[in-house]
Design a protein around this motif. Structure first.
Motif, PDB file in Angstrom:
ATOM      1  N   GLU A 132       0.828  -1.206   0.000  1.00 52.51           N
ATOM      2  CA  GLU A 132       0.000   0.000   0.000  1.00 52.51           C
ATOM      3  C   GLU A 132       0.863   1.258   0.000  1.00 52.51           C
ATOM      4  O   GLU A 132       0.550   2.245  -0.675  1.00 52.51           O
ATOM      5  CB  GLU A 132      -0.917  -0.027   1.224  1.00 52.51           C
ATOM      6  N   THR A 160       0.703   4.225  -2.865  1.00 52.98           N
ATOM      7  CA  THR A 160       0.378   5.619  -2.567  1.00 52.98           C
ATOM      8  C   THR A 160       1.556   6.543  -2.852  1.00 52.98           C
ATOM      9  O   THR A 160       1.369   7.658  -3.341  1.00 52.98           O
ATOM     10  CB  THR A 160      -0.047   5.767  -1.095  1.00 52.98           C
ATOM     11  N   SER A 184      -6.778   3.236   1.424  1.00 53.14           N
ATOM     12  CA  SER A 184      -5.658   3.827   2.161  1.00 53.14           C
ATOM     13  C   SER A 184      -6.105   4.330   3.524  1.00 53.14           C
ATOM     14  O   SER A 184      -5.400   4.169   4.526  1.00 53.14           O
ATOM     15  CB  SER A 184      -5.050   4.978   1.350  1.00 53.14           C
TER      16      SER A 184
END
Length: 250
Positions: A93, A97, A118
């Protein structure tokens, strides 16, 4: 990625997409959980032996503590497995991002679903950080108790060298019942004088002390890793929300 880009430019672009803070947080979590699980598991095993031998010889006197040791060791196995998988998810993740924020690769796009995902990771990690803060606080209790016991043993040794009267150091005691580690009905419950000093000379005492320090350090490292990830994830999420509100696809 354009074909005219050279190998150097491609490497620089790839390195720029690496979430270094998230990577550091993941490594800290892995190292911390490994130290905590290994140290706590072995320390609890030695604690059971010490308590049964010196502080509560009857099984019913430390039945609650024995059950806690047994079940918490099973919890440790689950913690190790959970954080191994969760660390991989956090790293993935974080890579996504960070790449989206830096607009490194065209295929990484910020959508409402990805921002929601997120945010979910951020909330879960925040809850885990609060839980580990409690674990970190409780892990200091056995360290504090064994440290005090070691210092008390040192006092007994000084008194035994400076006086020949047994009454001078017989009143120096350590009572784990005062720390809530044993019920008040436990017998003998406390150790005093040279009996306590002899316990401190045993290798198992120092081994247990070192293992609890290891578990305490591991809990602190895990907490630090979670805090680092929260900082990085909060920044990335805020940037994505800001760019999304401006109508910028990233």
């Amino acid at each position: 990625m354009p074909r005219h880009m050279g190998c150097y430019d491609s490497c620089v672009r790839c390195l720029g997409a690496v979430p270094y803070v998230t990577l550091s947080a993941t490594l800290l979590c892995y190292a911390g959980v490994a130290l905590f699980c290994a140290g706590a598991h072995e320390a609890l095993t030695h604690t059971h032996t010490l308590v049964q031998t010196h502080f509560a010889r009857a099984q019913q006197d430390f039945e609650v503590l024995a059950d806690f040791i047994k079940y918490f060791q099973y919890v440790i196995y689950g913690l190790a497995s959970f954080f191994f998988l969760y660390g991989i998810l956090l790293l993935a993740e974080g890579f996504y991002t960070t790449s989206a924020v830096k607009q490194t690769f065209g295929e990484f796009r910020s959508t409402k679903f990805s921002r929601c995902l997120s945010l979910t990771f951020l909330i879960v990690t925040y809850v885990l950080a609060v839980i580990w803060l409690v674990v970190f606080a409780f892990s200091v209790i056995p360290v504090y108790f064994l440290f005090n016991m070691g210092e008390t043993c040192h006092t007994v040794h000084i008194l035994s060298e400076t006086t020949t009267s047994l009454n001078q150091h017989a009143w120096v005691c350590v009572d784990p019942r005062q720390y809530g580690l044993l019920p008040w009905k436990a017998t003998p419950g406390k150790v005093c004088g040279m009996t306590m000093a002899n316990i401190c000379k045993e290798p198992e005492f120092y081994t247990t002390f070192d293992l609890y320090i290891t578990a305490f350090a591991g809990a602190g490292a895990t907490l630090l890793g979670l805090i680092l990830y929260i900082i990085a994830a909060t920044y990335n999420y805020a940037v994505l929300r800001f760019l999304g509100s401006k109508g910028i696809r990233c």
